[in-house]
Scaffold this active site. Structure first.
Site, PDB file in Angstrom:
ATOM      1  CB  SER A  16      -0.968   0.001   1.177  1.00 53.18           C
ATOM      2  OG  SER A  16      -0.288   0.124   2.401  1.00 53.18           O
ATOM      3  CG  ASN A  17       3.743   2.582   2.953  1.00 52.91           C
ATOM      4  OD1 ASN A  17       3.569   3.776   3.205  1.00 52.91           O
ATOM      5  ND2 ASN A  17       3.596   1.633   3.857  1.00 52.91           N
ATOM      6  NE  ARG A  67      16.755 -10.576   2.461  1.00 51.69           N
ATOM      7  CZ  ARG A  67      17.255 -11.757   2.789  1.00 51.69           C
ATOM      8  NH1 ARG A  67      16.482 -12.803   2.864  1.00 51.69           N
ATOM      9  NH2 ARG A  67      18.550 -11.901   3.021  1.00 51.69           N
ATOM     10  CG  HIS A 103       9.969   1.801  12.102  1.00 53.60           C
ATOM     11  ND1 HIS A 103      10.206   0.443  12.072  1.00 53.60           N
ATOM     12  CD2 HIS A 103       9.621   2.096  13.377  1.00 53.60           C
ATOM     13  CE1 HIS A 103      10.016  -0.055  13.275  1.00 53.60           C
ATOM     14  NE2 HIS A 103       9.663   0.918  14.094  1.00 53.60           N
ATOM     15  CB  THR A 153      22.470   4.218   9.101  1.00 53.19           C
ATOM     16  OG1 THR A 153      21.581   4.011  10.197  1.00 53.19           O
ATOM     17  CG2 THR A 153      22.384   5.672   8.639  1.00 53.19           C
ATOM     18  CD  GLU A 174      22.333   0.935  15.980  1.00 58.21           C
ATOM     19  OE1 GLU A 174      21.649   0.776  17.001  1.00 58.21           O
ATOM     20  OE2 GLU A 174      23.142   1.877  15.829  1.00 58.21           O
ATOM     21  CG  ASP A 199      13.777  -0.238  12.346  1.00 58.85           C
ATOM     22  OD1 ASP A 199      13.704  -0.100  11.105  1.00 58.85           O
ATOM     23  OD2 ASP A 199      13.188  -1.137  12.966  1.00 58.85           O
ATOM     24  CD  GLU A 225       3.325   2.794   7.699  1.00 55.55           C
ATOM     25  OE1 GLU A 225       3.813   2.226   6.709  1.00 55.55           O
ATOM     26  OE2 GLU A 225       2.957   2.170   8.714  1.00 55.55           O
TER      27      GLU A 225
HETATM   28  C1  GRF Z   1       3.948  -0.832   6.829  1.00 60.44           C
HETATM   29  O1  GRF Z   1       3.332  -0.601   8.052  1.00 60.44           O
HETATM   30  C2  GRF Z   1       5.413  -0.613   6.993  1.00 60.44           C
HETATM   31  O2  GRF Z   1       5.736   0.476   7.774  1.00 60.44           O
HETATM   32  C3  GRF Z   1       5.775  -1.901   7.657  1.00 60.44           C
HETATM   33  O3  GRF Z   1       5.104  -2.869   6.920  1.00 60.44           O
HETATM   34  C4  GRF Z   1       3.909  -2.289   6.445  1.00 60.44           C
HETATM   35  C5  GRF Z   1       3.869  -2.485   4.976  1.00 60.44           C
HETATM   36  O4  GRF Z   1       2.648  -2.119   4.436  1.00 60.44           O
HETATM   37  N1  GRF Z   1       7.171  -2.093   7.831  1.00 60.44           N
HETATM   38  P1  GRF Z   1       2.448  -2.082   2.865  1.00 60.44           P
HETATM   39  O5  GRF Z   1       3.069  -3.345   2.291  1.00 60.44           O
HETATM   40  O6  GRF Z   1       3.096  -0.839   2.343  1.00 60.44           O
HETATM   41  O7  GRF Z   1       0.950  -2.055   2.678  1.00 60.44           O
END
Ligand code: GRF
Length: 224
Positions: A22-23, A100, A118, A150, A152, A154, A183
């Site tokens: 979805s992002n 990953r 995140h 980076t 480390e 998150d 997001e």
């Molecule tokens: C989001 O909440 C992202 O921050 C997390 O996994 C989710 C992925 O959502 N790490 P999508 O695949 O973008 O719908």
């Protein structure tokens, strides 16, 4: 009269996804609406069945499946992923729900050119299962962060956050759904800033429009 300078080439963006995407869709929609100063040229996933790959195909974007091999060391996977992206001549890599962890080598190769979303207000609640952990900790505020990647996990400098008040009746699901909508606001925005050359990783900090950010840019929903 001097000839006009050639238009700088639009930044070439790769988006990495592991699931729903979805992002990614928010990024595609923003690009189509002319709100991202760059072009998504490839989408890659470690899961063949990731809905994000379908979304890419539907949008006419090259969709690559780079699955991990059994027992494959992290850096070997990273090298295969980088090789798959090589022909696309990528300037920017956006991790949009890519589940990953990369070895330092790949992260350093894209230093200052790799963003991650995140689902928490970093530096609080790195890692997984953030919505449940936020509720268990009785937090008043929650949200999402876009940060530079980076080595480390998150822990790279934060660029922009979206914040919401935690409600008494929130469940991990209701909170997660609200955060996800946030997001979708901040990831395209940070990607645009980077693609347009407005954003820089400077030492351990973030520069936006030439000024060092003391704190990430914050967008609050109406409940804050
Ligand atoms: C989001 O909440 C992202 O921050 C997390 O996994 C989710 C992925 O959502 N790490 P999508 O695949 O973008 O719908």
């Amino acid at each position: 009269m001097a000839a006009a300078a050639p238009m700088p080439q639009a930044a070439r963006i790769a988006v990495l996804v592991s699931g729903e995407g979805s992002n990614l869709q928010a990024l595609i929609d923003a690009e189509r609406a002319g709100k991202i100063g760059g072009r998504i040229v490839a989408v890659a996933s470690n899961h063949a069945a990731a809905r994000g790959l379908e979304r890419a195909r539907s949008a006419g974007i090259d969709a690559l499946h780079v699955g991990a091999l059994k027992g494959e060391p992290r850096r070997d996977y990273d090298a295969r992923l980088a090789a798959a992206l090589e022909p696309f001549d990528v300037d920017i890599v956006v991790l949009a729900g890519f589940m990953r962890i990369f070895d330092a080598e790949l992260v350093e190769r894209f230093a200052g050119r790799m963003l991650n979303i995140h689902p928490a207000l970093l530096p609080r609640f790195p890692g997984l299962d953030t919505h449940r952990r936020v509720l268990e900790a009785d937090e008043r505020t929650h949200g999402a962060t876009v940060h530079f990647v980076t080595p480390e996990l998150d822990a790279g400098p934060s660029i922009i956050q979206w914040r919401t008040a935690v409600r008494a009746d929130d469940t991990p699901e209701t909170l997660g759904a609200r955060v996800l909508r946030g997001e979708h606001l901040i990831l395209p925005r940070a990607t645009d800033w980077l693609a347009a050359g407005r954003l820089r990783l400077a030492g351990g900090g973030v520069m936006l429009d030439g000024a060092l950010l003391a704190d990430p840019v914050v967008i609050e929903d109406e409940t804050c």
